[in-house]
Design a protein around this motif. Structure first.
Motif, mmCIF file in Angstrom:
data_model
loop_
_atom_site.group_PDB
_atom_site.id
_atom_site.type_symbol
_atom_site.label_atom_id
_atom_site.label_comp_id
_atom_site.label_asym_id
_atom_site.label_seq_id
_atom_site.Cartn_x
_atom_site.Cartn_y
_atom_site.Cartn_z
ATOM 1 N N ASP A 276 2.002 12.060 -9.241
ATOM 2 C CA ASP A 276 0.508 13.172 -9.402
ATOM 3 C C ASP A 276 1.903 14.383 -9.287
ATOM 4 O O ASP A 276 1.341 15.505 -9.675
ATOM 5 C CB ASP A 276 0.166 12.692 -8.745
ATOM 6 C CG ASP A 276 -1.159 11.740 -9.252
ATOM 7 O OD1 ASP A 276 -0.915 11.578 -9.561
ATOM 8 O OD2 ASP A 276 -1.528 11.632 -8.142
ATOM 9 N N SER B 159 1.247 3.768 -3.033
ATOM 10 C CA SER B 159 0.417 5.123 -2.730
ATOM 11 C C SER B 159 1.544 5.863 -3.214
ATOM 12 O O SER B 159 1.270 7.171 -3.385
ATOM 13 C CB SER B 159 0.064 5.349 -1.489
ATOM 14 O OG SER B 159 -1.314 4.434 -1.148
ATOM 15 N N SER B 160 2.750 5.931 -2.505
ATOM 16 C CA SER B 160 3.364 6.694 -2.805
ATOM 17 C C SER B 160 4.564 6.651 -4.037
ATOM 18 O O SER B 160 4.383 8.222 -4.619
ATOM 19 C CB SER B 160 5.185 6.279 -2.197
ATOM 20 O OG SER B 160 4.941 6.147 -1.069
ATOM 21 N N ARG C 141 2.454 6.399 -6.631
ATOM 22 C CA ARG C 141 1.088 7.632 -7.545
ATOM 23 C C ARG C 141 1.187 9.486 -6.946
ATOM 24 O O ARG C 141 1.244 9.169 -8.012
ATOM 25 C CB ARG C 141 0.237 7.437 -7.310
ATOM 26 C CG ARG C 141 -1.409 7.971 -7.651
ATOM 27 C CD ARG C 141 -2.876 7.127 -6.679
ATOM 28 N NE ARG C 141 -2.947 5.908 -7.908
ATOM 29 C CZ ARG C 141 -3.636 5.497 -8.894
ATOM 30 N NH1 ARG C 141 -3.709 7.271 -9.549
ATOM 31 N NH2 ARG C 141 -4.212 4.829 -9.090
ATOM 32 N N GLU C 142 1.317 9.162 -5.846
ATOM 33 C CA GLU C 142 1.790 10.710 -5.342
ATOM 34 C C GLU C 142 3.195 10.833 -6.124
ATOM 35 O O GLU C 142 3.005 12.562 -6.470
ATOM 36 C CB GLU C 142 2.321 10.829 -3.337
ATOM 37 C CG GLU C 142 0.932 10.395 -2.761
ATOM 38 C CD GLU C 142 1.131 9.776 -1.452
ATOM 39 O OE1 GLU C 142 2.225 9.829 -0.938
ATOM 40 O OE2 GLU C 142 0.282 9.604 -1.083
ATOM 41 N N SER D 291 -4.153 0.373 -8.111
ATOM 42 C CA SER D 291 -5.007 1.117 -6.199
ATOM 43 C C SER D 291 -3.681 0.944 -5.618
ATOM 44 O O SER D 291 -3.626 -0.630 -5.729
ATOM 45 C CB SER D 291 -6.421 1.034 -6.308
ATOM 46 O OG SER D 291 -6.664 0.538 -5.454
ATOM 47 N N GLY D 292 -3.525 1.158 -3.984
ATOM 48 C CA GLY D 292 -2.631 1.014 -3.227
ATOM 49 C C GLY D 292 -3.595 -0.031 -2.367
ATOM 50 O O GLY D 292 -3.298 -0.390 -1.953
ATOM 51 N N THR D 293 -5.178 0.888 -1.772
ATOM 52 C CA THR D 293 -5.774 -0.590 -1.403
ATOM 53 C C THR D 293 -5.651 -2.204 -1.785
ATOM 54 O O THR D 293 -5.959 -2.937 -1.467
ATOM 55 C CB THR D 293 -7.569 0.467 -1.152
ATOM 56 O OG1 THR D 293 -7.177 1.667 -0.377
ATOM 57 C CG2 THR D 293 -8.430 -0.949 -0.005
ATOM 58 N N TYR E 292 1.198 -1.126 0.081
ATOM 59 C CA TYR E 292 0.134 -0.154 -0.071
ATOM 60 C C TYR E 292 0.851 1.435 -0.013
ATOM 61 O O TYR E 292 0.455 1.902 -0.524
ATOM 62 C CB TYR E 292 -0.736 0.031 1.541
ATOM 63 C CG TYR E 292 -1.827 1.270 1.163
ATOM 64 C CD1 TYR E 292 -3.036 1.190 0.648
ATOM 65 C CD2 TYR E 292 -1.379 2.604 2.027
ATOM 66 C CE1 TYR E 292 -4.039 1.896 0.902
ATOM 67 C CE2 TYR E 292 -2.137 3.264 2.461
ATOM 68 C CZ TYR E 292 -3.208 3.502 1.948
ATOM 69 O OH TYR E 292 -4.274 4.551 1.395
ATOM 70 N N VAL E 293 1.879 1.188 1.051
ATOM 71 C CA VAL E 293 2.744 2.513 0.651
ATOM 72 C C VAL E 293 3.623 3.006 -0.334
ATOM 73 O O VAL E 293 3.984 3.859 -1.055
ATOM 74 C CB VAL E 293 3.713 1.971 2.145
ATOM 75 C CG1 VAL E 293 4.700 3.696 2.023
ATOM 76 C CG2 VAL E 293 3.194 2.203 3.527
#
Length: 354
Positions: free
Chosen positions: A197, A190-191, A193-194, A265-267, A186-187
């Motif tokens: 972005d 998500s990281s 993707r951030e 998706s991170g989830t 997840y980390v």
């Protein structure tokens, strides 16, 4: 006149060419457009090779012969497991063509097979890229669960503790490892993707273009900073500058580049990693659930994990275009080797404590 060995070899070649052409045609049924045409062209090339062996065999061409087992397996995979697995194996098969060392095969046939290997390599690469990331996560996540929890369980077995304590340790290792994998995935996603972005162009920059006191060359720096070649960057900048002075057009700062990356998706990544790791980590502790002696349960656990590692290693081998059996053996050797080391360490520490 050909001898019996030659006739038998030619008949096997003919059977293999027929089977390979059938594999390409079967895969082509599931494809569209360019990929379909390429596969049908490969099948046609295999038909030309068949004509060569028929001409040599003469009256023996009609005698039935079975293709090699590997070629039969390719057809089975193409029918029931999708084109990615079949193409990955066909890539390996085309690369190992016997025509290079067979005096009865023409140089053109050998050259054909080498080129076919590169064509299939390209098609297989497309399939690998199109495969879901969750599938790869399933293979590698399960492999991590198998190896890490078997090593943990055997390390505890080596210390000489009771069956109940081994089972408790295995369940704890399953939960701890699965939660760690899920949280880490997840980390990571998500990281990523951030970060992506943060690198996207600011939409407010477009509205500022008409007021800029710059020329096209200066605006081209925006595109060059994004990794676009100089010529292409200058063309885009010229289009933007012209659109500023055109009443029916609006300036658009398009900085898209073909090296973009798609992140899931991170989830979803966390859930899939948790489940895949847990499914692999469950296998080593299954024998301890039935009240068997610690030694018997440990042996059964090694057998079950070894079989599972054969499967995951074989899948990795197929997808990478490498011989699946060798990859399977390597996976088993690594997994059971790690477990043997932890068992030895557990035994040493268990003896020292007692």
């Amino acid at each position: 006149m050909p001898n019996k060995q030659q006739i038998k070899r030619w008949q096997r070649y003919l059977a293999n060419e027929r089977a390979e052409a059938a594999v390409y045609r079967h895969i082509a049924k599931r494809k569209e457009g360019e990929e379909r045409e390429i596969l049908l062209s490969l099948a046609e090339a295999e038909s030309r090779h068949q004509d060569h062996w028929r001409s040599l065999l003469g009256e023996h061409a009609n005698e039935k012969a079975r293709p090699d087992f590997s070629t039969v397996a390719h057809g089975f995979l193409a029918r029931y497991f999708g084109s990615v697995f079949a193409l990955a194996l066909m890539q390996s098969a085309e690369s190992r063509s016997p025509y290079a060392t067979d005096a009865d095969a023409t140089k053109q046939m050998d050259a054909d097979e080498r080129i076919h290997a590169e064509v299939v390599r390209g098609l297989a690469e497309r399939g690998r890229e199109q495969m879901s990331g969750n599938f790869r996560a399933a293979v590698f996540g399960m492999n991590d669960g198998l190896v890490s929890n078997l090593a943990l369980v055997l390390g505890i077995v080596g210390s000489g503790v009771s069956n109940h304590f081994v089972l408790l340790t295995g369940v704890s290792g399953l939960l701890a490892g699965a939660l760690s994998m899920g949280a880490g995935e997840y980390v990571s996603v998500s990281s990523q993707r951030e970060l992506l972005d943060a690198s996207k162009p600011n939409p407010d920059a477009t509205s500022a273009i008409p007021a800029l006191d710059v020329d096209a060359n200066e605006l081209a720096l925006v595109y060059r900073a994004r990794g676009i070649a100089i010529d292409e960057a200058e063309k885009r900048a010229q289009l933007v500058i012209r659109s500023i002075h055109h009443p029916s057009a609006s300036a658009v700062l398009d900085t898209t580049h073909d090296k973009g990356e798609v992140v899931g998706s991170g989830t979803a990544a966390a859930i899939s990693s948790f489940l895949f790791f847990a499914s692999g980590a469950l296998i080593p502790i299954i024998p301890f659930l039935f009240g068997l002696s610690t030694a018997v349960a440990a042996v059964i656990a090694c057998v079950l994990v070894g079989l599972a590692l054969m499967i995951t290693g074989g899948v990795v081998g197929v997808l990478s275009g490498a011989p699946p059996f060798l990859r399977a053996l390597r996976q088993v050797a690594i997994g059971l080797g790690a477990a043997a080391i932890t068992y030895g360490l557990g035994w040493v520490f268990g003896v020292s404590v007692t």
